[in-house]
Write a protein that holds these residues in place. Structure first.
Motif, PDB file in Angstrom:
ATOM      1  N   ARG A  27     -10.754  74.535   6.969  1.00 27.45           N
ATOM      2  CA  ARG A  27      -9.884  75.543   6.377  1.00 27.45           C
ATOM      3  C   ARG A  27     -10.156  75.663   4.876  1.00 27.45           C
ATOM      4  O   ARG A  27     -10.827  74.806   4.284  1.00 27.45           O
ATOM      5  N   PRO A  28      -9.640  76.726   4.214  1.00 31.57           N
ATOM      6  CA  PRO A  28      -9.857  76.869   2.767  1.00 31.57           C
ATOM      7  C   PRO A  28      -9.483  75.592   2.015  1.00 31.57           C
ATOM      8  O   PRO A  28      -8.464  74.952   2.321  1.00 31.57           O
ATOM      9  N   LYS A  29     -10.310  75.228   1.054  1.00 26.24           N
ATOM     10  CA  LYS A  29     -10.150  73.960   0.344  1.00 26.24           C
ATOM     11  C   LYS A  29      -8.767  73.809  -0.284  1.00 26.24           C
ATOM     12  O   LYS A  29      -8.158  72.736  -0.240  1.00 26.24           O
ATOM     13  N   LEU A  30      -8.247  74.886  -0.866  1.00 25.23           N
ATOM     14  CA  LEU A  30      -6.940  74.807  -1.524  1.00 25.23           C
ATOM     15  C   LEU A  30      -5.832  74.495  -0.517  1.00 25.23           C
ATOM     16  O   LEU A  30      -4.902  73.737  -0.813  1.00 25.23           O
ATOM     17  N   GLU A  31      -5.931  75.075   0.680  1.00 25.64           N
ATOM     18  CA  GLU A  31      -4.920  74.801   1.701  1.00 25.64           C
ATOM     19  C   GLU A  31      -4.998  73.351   2.152  1.00 25.64           C
ATOM     20  O   GLU A  31      -3.964  72.685   2.310  1.00 25.64           O
ATOM     21  N   VAL A  32      -6.219  72.852   2.361  1.00 23.84           N
ATOM     22  CA  VAL A  32      -6.387  71.458   2.777  1.00 23.84           C
ATOM     23  C   VAL A  32      -5.825  70.513   1.717  1.00 23.84           C
ATOM     24  O   VAL A  32      -5.098  69.564   2.033  1.00 23.84           O
ATOM     25  N   MET A  33      -6.125  70.770   0.450  1.00 21.31           N
ATOM     26  CA  MET A  33      -5.609  69.919  -0.634  1.00 21.31           C
ATOM     27  C   MET A  33      -4.094  69.953  -0.678  1.00 21.31           C
ATOM     28  O   MET A  33      -3.440  68.919  -0.868  1.00 21.31           O
ATOM     29  N   ALA A  34      -3.516  71.135  -0.473  1.00 28.85           N
ATOM     30  CA  ALA A  34      -2.058  71.271  -0.507  1.00 28.85           C
ATOM     31  C   ALA A  34      -1.421  70.514   0.652  1.00 28.85           C
ATOM     32  O   ALA A  34      -0.371  69.876   0.495  1.00 28.85           O
ATOM     33  N   ILE A  35      -2.059  70.567   1.829  1.00 29.68           N
ATOM     34  CA  ILE A  35      -1.543  69.844   2.996  1.00 29.68           C
ATOM     35  C   ILE A  35      -1.573  68.344   2.745  1.00 29.68           C
ATOM     36  O   ILE A  35      -0.623  67.620   3.072  1.00 29.68           O
ATOM     37  N   MET A  36      -2.667  67.850   2.161  1.00 31.27           N
ATOM     38  CA  MET A  36      -2.784  66.421   1.877  1.00 31.27           C
ATOM     39  C   MET A  36      -1.729  65.964   0.866  1.00 31.27           C
ATOM     40  O   MET A  36      -1.110  64.906   1.020  1.00 31.27           O
ATOM     41  N   GLU A  37      -1.519  66.763  -0.162  1.00 28.50           N
ATOM     42  CA  GLU A  37      -0.479  66.429  -1.147  1.00 28.50           C
ATOM     43  C   GLU A  37       0.895  66.434  -0.509  1.00 28.50           C
ATOM     44  O   GLU A  37       1.732  65.573  -0.792  1.00 28.50           O
ATOM     45  N   LEU A  38       1.136  67.406   0.356  1.00 27.01           N
ATOM     46  CA  LEU A  38       2.410  67.478   1.057  1.00 27.01           C
ATOM     47  C   LEU A  38       2.599  66.251   1.941  1.00 27.01           C
ATOM     48  O   LEU A  38       3.700  65.692   2.030  1.00 27.01           O
ATOM     49  N   MET A  39       1.526  65.813   2.582  1.00 28.72           N
ATOM     50  CA  MET A  39       1.600  64.657   3.455  1.00 28.72           C
ATOM     51  C   MET A  39       1.966  63.399   2.670  1.00 28.72           C
ATOM     52  O   MET A  39       2.805  62.597   3.092  1.00 28.72           O
ATOM     53  N   VAL A  40       1.331  63.230   1.519  1.00 27.76           N
ATOM     54  CA  VAL A  40       1.602  62.067   0.675  1.00 27.76           C
ATOM     55  C   VAL A  40       3.070  62.029   0.264  1.00 27.76           C
ATOM     56  O   VAL A  40       3.754  61.007   0.404  1.00 27.76           O
ATOM     57  N   SER A  41       3.564  63.151  -0.262  1.00 31.94           N
ATOM     58  CA  SER A  41       4.946  63.186  -0.742  1.00 31.94           C
ATOM     59  C   SER A  41       5.947  63.032   0.389  1.00 31.94           C
ATOM     60  O   SER A  41       6.978  62.355   0.248  1.00 31.94           O
ATOM     61  N   THR A  42       5.639  63.622   1.545  1.00 37.07           N
ATOM     62  CA  THR A  42       6.562  63.550   2.678  1.00 37.07           C
ATOM     63  C   THR A  42       6.663  62.132   3.217  1.00 37.07           C
ATOM     64  O   THR A  42       7.767  61.627   3.470  1.00 37.07           O
ATOM     65  N   ILE A  43       5.524  61.491   3.406  1.00 41.57           N
ATOM     66  CA  ILE A  43       5.520  60.117   3.921  1.00 41.57           C
ATOM     67  C   ILE A  43       6.289  59.202   2.968  1.00 41.57           C
ATOM     68  O   ILE A  43       7.092  58.370   3.399  1.00 41.57           O
ATOM     69  N   HIS A  44       6.053  59.371   1.667  1.00 35.48           N
ATOM     70  CA  HIS A  44       6.743  58.548   0.675  1.00 35.48           C
ATOM     71  C   HIS A  44       8.260  58.740   0.753  1.00 35.48           C
ATOM     72  O   HIS A  44       9.025  57.767   0.718  1.00 35.48           O
ATOM     73  N   LYS A  45       8.687  59.991   0.882  1.00 38.11           N
ATOM     74  CA  LYS A  45      10.119  60.290   0.919  1.00 38.11           C
ATOM     75  C   LYS A  45      10.785  59.818   2.205  1.00 38.11           C
ATOM     76  O   LYS A  45      11.971  59.474   2.206  1.00 38.11           O
TER      77      LYS A  45
END
Length: 246
Positions: free
Chosen positions: A72-90
């Motif tokens: 998928r587009p690089k920006l979307e993949v990066m955003a998903i990964m960042e979202l995953m990090v923050s979600t797991i932490h929370k």
């Protein structure tokens, strides 16, 4: 009456797998960027996990990010990964309060280091929990998993650990990522698509399939309960006749 009130708790599927589809289309329908749909999809995960905990469900496996999604587009993949990090932490505190054990399957080494480290920390922190086991299928490909299992078994034969005649379905299953959990009895896919998308192909051989037109960000625990109700109305024959089953 809620679907939950109609569920027979003695006939629950032990393991439910979900293909969480439709985040992008949901966001597009609202004139938003795709990542907006992924953010709202997190709310659905939280609600469905809560529903699983309420019922006493033992295993829930979520198709979170496929190996093909890296294209998928690089920006979307990066955003998903960042979202995953923050979600797991929370969510770690919530997992501990609800006795949820976090697990993950797939080519996890492909994840960005920050995401991988956060994931491993959450898995370690929740390892002692004994309620629902929530497995995230990340960078996951079922075909790749099956090939990996075949290679592992071939290596065991080559090294003399096992004989070729020892190879059977049980041995093969023990070499899959999901070797420590039962096969899913119910597979749910959202968004109205009718395909499996390279997800748990070996494990769902006898799973009941449930498709709903709802996009994942609109899917909530009541929808999970409805799917379970549908599952409980089905006759599971495993190759036998109705007379044999009854």
């Amino acid at each position: 009456m809620s679907y939950k009130d109609q569920i027979d708790l003695f006939k629950l599927p032990e393991h439910i797998a979900i293909i969480m589809d439709g985040n992008g289309r949901w966001a597009k329908g609202k004139g938003k960027l795709r990542i907006f749909g992924h953010h709202n999809g997190v709310l659905s995960v939280r609600d469905v996990v809560e529903g699983g905990v309420d019922l006493g469900l033992k295993y829930l496996t979520l198709y979170t990010f496929s190996s093909e999604n890296w294209n998928r587009p690089k920006l979307e993949v990066m955003a998903i990964m960042e979202l995953m990090v923050s979600t797991i932490h929370k969510e770690i505190r919530n997992f501990m309060e609800k006795n949820v054990r976090l697990n993950a399957i797939g080519d996890l080494d492909m994840l960005p280091k920050k995401c991988y480290d956060e994931l491993q920390n959450a898995i370690k922190t929740t390892a002692g929990n004994t309620g629902l086991t929530m497995t995230l299928a990340l960078s996951y490909s079922s075909r790749r998993e099956i090939v990996s299992a075949a290679k592992n078994i071939a290596q065991q034969v080559k090294s003399g650990e096992i004989d070729i005649d020892d190879i059977n379905e049980e041995l093969f299953g023990h070499n899959l990522y999901t070797s420590d959990m039962p096969d899913p009895e119910l597979l749910i896919r959202t968004s109205g698509e009718y395909r499996i998308s390279n997800y748990l192909l070996w494990q769902i051989a006898y799973a009941e399939l449930y498709f709903t037109p709802k996009l994942w960000p609109d899917f909530r625990k009541e929808d999970l309960f409805e799917a379970i109700m549908d599952y409980q109305k089905r006759e599971r024959r495993f190759g036998m006749t109705s007379e044999q089953v009854n």
